[in-house]
Design an enzyme around this catalytic site. Structure first.
Site, PDB file in Angstrom:
ATOM      1  N   HIS A 220      15.335  -5.015  19.390  1.00 61.83           N
ATOM      2  CA  HIS A 220      16.593  -4.701  20.083  1.00 61.83           C
ATOM      3  C   HIS A 220      16.819  -5.516  21.350  1.00 61.83           C
ATOM      4  O   HIS A 220      17.894  -5.438  21.947  1.00 61.83           O
ATOM      5  CB  HIS A 220      16.640  -3.209  20.432  1.00 61.83           C
ATOM      6  CG  HIS A 220      15.731  -2.847  21.567  1.00 61.83           C
ATOM      7  ND1 HIS A 220      14.357  -2.817  21.428  1.00 61.83           N
ATOM      8  CD2 HIS A 220      16.004  -2.538  22.848  1.00 61.83           C
ATOM      9  CE1 HIS A 220      13.824  -2.502  22.590  1.00 61.83           C
ATOM     10  NE2 HIS A 220      14.791  -2.333  23.467  1.00 61.83           N
TER      11      HIS A 220
ATOM     12  N   HIS B 226      19.741  -7.316  25.997  1.00 65.86           N
ATOM     13  CA  HIS B 226      19.382  -6.003  25.437  1.00 65.86           C
ATOM     14  C   HIS B 226      20.509  -5.560  24.507  1.00 65.86           C
ATOM     15  O   HIS B 226      21.554  -5.100  24.954  1.00 65.86           O
ATOM     16  CB  HIS B 226      19.196  -4.999  26.581  1.00 65.86           C
ATOM     17  CG  HIS B 226      18.550  -3.732  26.168  1.00 65.86           C
ATOM     18  ND1 HIS B 226      19.216  -2.749  25.470  1.00 65.86           N
ATOM     19  CD2 HIS B 226      17.289  -3.289  26.335  1.00 65.86           C
ATOM     20  CE1 HIS B 226      18.385  -1.746  25.243  1.00 65.86           C
ATOM     21  NE2 HIS B 226      17.203  -2.058  25.755  1.00 65.86           N
TER      22      HIS B 226
END
Length: 163
Positions: free
Chosen positions: A68, A83
Site C-alpha cells: 500500500h 501512501h
C-alpha cells in the site's frame, strides 16, 4: 571529462504527481496522521486513474510488505513516501500490483504500481493518496502547487530544497 567525474549531485528537485486526480492540501486528508503532518509535510491526490508513477529520479527504498506504500530517496537525499489510500494496510496487498522492488533505480514517470481504486473504494477504504516528505528536518517544500487537477508524471506538485 574530469568535470563529469566530479559533478556534484543535484540536491534540489521538483516532485511530480505520482497519480492523476484531484489535488488536496494535506490538512484536508481524513486521517490525523497525515492531516496533522505527523509523518511530515506534503500534499495528497484523490486519484481518478489506477496508475502510479515515480514522482522523482532516485531509488526505491521500501515497497511495504502490504503493497500500500512505497518510499523513495532522491539522488540528492530527500526521502518521499507515496501512501496509496488510507487504512489500506488492512487490505494486506489486495488491490495493489507493484512493478518495482527495493533498491531499484527509477526516473520520473516510471511505472511503480497499479492501484485498483474501484475495488479499494468498494471495500470501504478511502483512495486519497498522501505524498509526504519524510526528512523535513533536512529538506524544505517550496512552490506547492495549487491547481485542482494534476496529471501523473507531468504536473509538478512541489519543489524540494536542501535546508
Amino acid at each position: 571529462m574530469l568535470k563529469k567525474l566530479f559533478k556534484k549531485k543535484e540536491v534540489n528537485t521538483d516532485l511530480t504527481a505520482p497519480l492523476t486526480g484531484k489535488l488536496l492540501p494535506l490538512e484536508q486528508v481524513p486521517d490525523q496522521v497525515f492531516s496533522q503532518k505527523m509523518m511530515g509535510d506534503g500534499i495528497a491526490i484523490e486519484p481518478s486513474d489506477n496508475n502510479v508513477v515515480s514522482p522523482i529520479d532516485g531509488e526505491v527504498v521500501d515497497v511495504f510488505k502490504t503493497k500500500h506504500a512505497i518510499s523513495f530517496r532522491t539522488d540528492g537525499g530527500a526521502e518521499i513516501l507515496v501512501h496509496m489510500g488510507l487504512e489500506t494496510v488492512q487490505l494486506d496487498g489486495k488491490g495493489f500490483d507493484i512493478h518495482v522492488e527495493n533498491g531499484q533505480k527509477v526516473k520520473k514517470g516510471d511505472r511503480l504500481a497499479t492501484f485498483d481504486i474501484d475495488t479499494i473504494a468498494a471495500d470501504g477504504y478511502k483512495t486519497v493518496t498522501p505524498i509526504i516528505l519524510l526528512n523535513g528536518e533536512e529538506f524544505a517544500i517550496t512552490n506547492m502547487e495549487s491547481k485542482q487537477e494534476v496529471v501523473a508524471g507531468e504536473d509538478v506538485l512541489f519543489h524540494i530544497e536542501k535546508k
